[in-house]
Scaffold this active site. Structure first.
Site, PDB file in Angstrom:
ATOM      1  CG  HIS A  23      -0.245   0.008   2.535  1.00  0.00           C
ATOM      2  ND1 HIS A  23       0.344   1.126   3.074  1.00  0.00           N
ATOM      3  CD2 HIS A  23      -0.037  -0.985   3.422  1.00  0.00           C
ATOM      4  CE1 HIS A  23       0.880   0.846   4.242  1.00  0.00           C
ATOM      5  NE2 HIS A  23       0.668  -0.459   4.475  1.00  0.00           N
ATOM      6  CD  GLU A 135       2.699  -4.756   6.814  1.00  0.00           C
ATOM      7  OE1 GLU A 135       3.905  -4.574   6.975  1.00  0.00           O
ATOM      8  OE2 GLU A 135       1.914  -3.839   6.519  1.00  0.00           O
TER       9      GLU A 135
END
Length: 175
Positions: A23, A135
């Protein structure tokens, strides 16, 4: 024997190419880089992209389109965290969304404090959010997410069928 000349176990036309994209810069990345303990602040809950993060998204989008890669992408898989969703739809979404009753936007305007216009689902690959792409499933507020119903409102054309509410991991209540 030269390995380049031998036949492949799998013909390339039957193989898939996977590209992994992290991201763009999130609000938590800025303060967390200065002091890791600041990641515990509640205001970083499900952190959104910064203006620099959106610029990173725009730069990657431009590269993906100029390289011709956008024509070969069949599916986009993303984490169901806000910053990852913003990155995925920003990079791989369609152009110039206009209000239409027959086409859902990938992202509504200003989703997640973005001050970003709506993003179209026209002429883009399907985008699916998968819980296991996160994550971390940790203690930091930035690694916890909203309920799927909140995301379905912000990202109407994203498929959330593989991201379930029972996986929500936060201190602000279960959904």
């Amino acid at each position: 024997m030269d390995s380049g000349s031998s036949p492949s176990l799998f013909p390339l036309h039957r193989c898939k190419t996977i590209h992994l994209v992290r991201h763009g810069q999130g609000i938590h990345n800025v303060e967390g880089a200065k002091n890791y303990k600041k990641l515990m602040k509640p205001e970083y809950f499900d952190a959104h992209l910064t203006p620099l993060g959106w610029q990173q998204v725009d730069n990657l989008r431009k590269h993906v389109h100029e390289s011709g890669l956008s024509k070969r992408i069949e599916l986009v898989i993303t984490s169901p965290l806000l910053r990852a969703l913003q990155t995925a739809v920003g990079v791989f979404g369609g152009e110039g969304y206009t209000d239409r009753t027959d086409i859902l936007p990938l992202m509504v305007a200003n989703a997640g404090y973005s001050e970003h216009p709506s993003i179209s689902s026209l002429n883009c690959p399907p985008i699916i959010a998968i819980e296991l792409c996160r994550e971390h499933l940790g203690v930091h507020p930035c690694d916890n997410r909203r309920s799927i119903s909140d995301y379905q409102f912000l990202f109407p054309a994203v498929d959330f069928s593989l991201a379930s509410n029972w996986m929500v991991n936060n201190n602000w209540g279960k959904n």
